[in-house]
Design an enzyme around this catalytic site. Structure first.
Site, short mmCIF file in Angstrom:
data_model
loop_
_atom_site.label_atom_id
_atom_site.label_comp_id
_atom_site.label_asym_id
_atom_site.label_seq_id
_atom_site.Cartn_x
_atom_site.Cartn_y
_atom_site.Cartn_z
CD GLU A 2 93.94 14.11 53.38
OE1 GLU A 2 94.07 14.34 54.60
OE2 GLU A 2 92.86 13.79 52.86
CB CYS A 91 98.22 9.16 58.24
SG CYS A 91 96.70 10.11 58.30
CE LYS A 132 106.54 12.15 57.73
NZ LYS A 132 105.47 12.86 57.06
N GLY A 216 107.60 20.19 57.01
CA GLY A 216 106.15 20.03 56.89
C GLY A 216 105.52 21.41 56.85
NE ARG A 217 102.79 21.33 61.60
CZ ARG A 217 102.73 21.20 62.92
NH1 ARG A 217 101.62 21.55 63.54
NH2 ARG A 217 103.74 20.72 63.61
#
Ligand code: FMN
Length: 317
Positions: A2, A91, A132, A216-217
């Protein structure tokens, strides 16, 4: 991710190669069935068969606690041609959790079951419904039960971020905790968390007993990480100057989509991830961090580029 991996970033990363699938940023479902325009905004790839330019499918990710509205919204996305629907139970954000979405639902495996099975029943069988999760909310006590709920609801896949909600994004990721699920799972399990380089990938697959991972990152700080993993390190790594070319292009593309100040923020945001892998990114970040206009940033990148290019020393004989 996001606010970070929108369609412009997905396009950039998938062009580099090695990525077999993307997921949109989470799309929140709260009080009503989402209209088409919301899905086109989060996933403009729906205009092109739900794929990025090089054909990488983009699944639409939904987040919410109302099974009926999640299902009816999933059907809207499916009818627009979404190649898959992903459900976010991971989240950790307070505002999201307070509004009955994301990891808070992991406290109640029966609700996980209801949401997944409602979506599974609503969308055509040929469209995968993936999920997820994290290891749990405050601890891992319900991990097996949550996973079983997902299997029973006939989900196509389960991606596990190897931390609890309480862990936030704090290292380490507990890849070994995923193994207990991958060993009993009837569906593919995807491991996620703290994969920053090829070495981490190998450690993660061996500890989690998974064959596939979600980045991810790491995909932002090391943009060709997926390609490096796929090519077993045979492909040369992207040089800093190549990253700068990507950045200039990224700036041009985002200018077509966002207001100037957002373009500048997107570039700074990406640079802050790149700092982990490239020392030059840190230098450039410091140069641009107070700039607000994309043109100023472009000028700064140009200046930085000319400093980065190797200049032969001219010796006067
Ligand atoms: C800024 C930010 C935004 C994120 N947004 C999403 C999201 O929209 N959907 C999702 O499934 N995960 C989201 N995540 C979680 C990541 O997909 C990933 O699960 C997590 O960062 C762990 O992987 P990593 O350690 O490789 O980054 C987000 C993470 C960050 C840091």
């Amino acid at each position: 991710m996001e606010g970070v991996v929108d369609h412009t970033m997905r396009e950039l990363l998938t062009r580099i190669g090695g990525i077999s699938r993307c997921v949109t940023e989470f799309v929140r479902v709260t009080t009503h069935t989402l209209p088409k325009k919301v899905f086109y905004r989060f996933c403009p790839e729906l205009h092109t068969n739900g794929c990025t330019t090089n054909g990488t499918p983009v699944y639409v990710q939904l987040l919410g606690g109302n099974a009926e509205l999640m299902a009816s919204s999933a059907l809207v996305a499916a009818n627009l041609g979404a190649p898959g629907i992903d459900i976010n139970f991971g989240c950790p954000a307070k505002t999201v959790n307070r509004n009955d979405g994301g990891s808070v639902i992991l406290k109640e495996p029966n609700r996980v079951f209801n949401i997944v099975s409602s979506i599974r029943r609503a969308v055509p069988q040929n469209i995968p419904v993936t999920t997820k999760i994290r290891l749990g909310f405050s601890d891992r006590g319900l991990l097996r039960e949550i996973s079983q709920a997902i299997f029973d609801a006939n989900a196509s896949e389960l991606c596990i971020h190897a931390r609890t909600k309480e862990d936030g994004y704090k290292p380490p990721a507990h890849w070994e905790a995923i193994a207990a699920i991958s060993e009993i799972s009837p569906i593919p399990i995807i491991a996620n968390g703290e994969i920053w380089n090829v070495k981490d990938y190998h450690r993660c697959v061996s500890q989690s007993a998974c064959t596939d991972v979600m980045l991810g990152r790491g995909a932002l700080s090391f943009p060709d990480l997926a390609r490096q993993i796929q090519s077993s390190g045979v492909t040369p790594r992207l040089a800093w100057l190549e990253i700068l070319d990507l950045m200039v292009n990224f700036s041009r593309v985002t200018e077509e989509v966002y207001e100037s100040k957002h373009v500048a923020n997107r570039i700074k945001q990406w640079l802050s991830y790149l700092r982990r892998e490239y020392v030059q990114a840190d230098k450039l970040f410091k140069q641009v961090k107070r700039l607000k206009r994309p043109e100023e940033i472009a000028t700064s990148i140009d200046a930085h580029r000319s400093q980065s290019i190797y200049k032969p020393i001219v010796v006067n004989l």
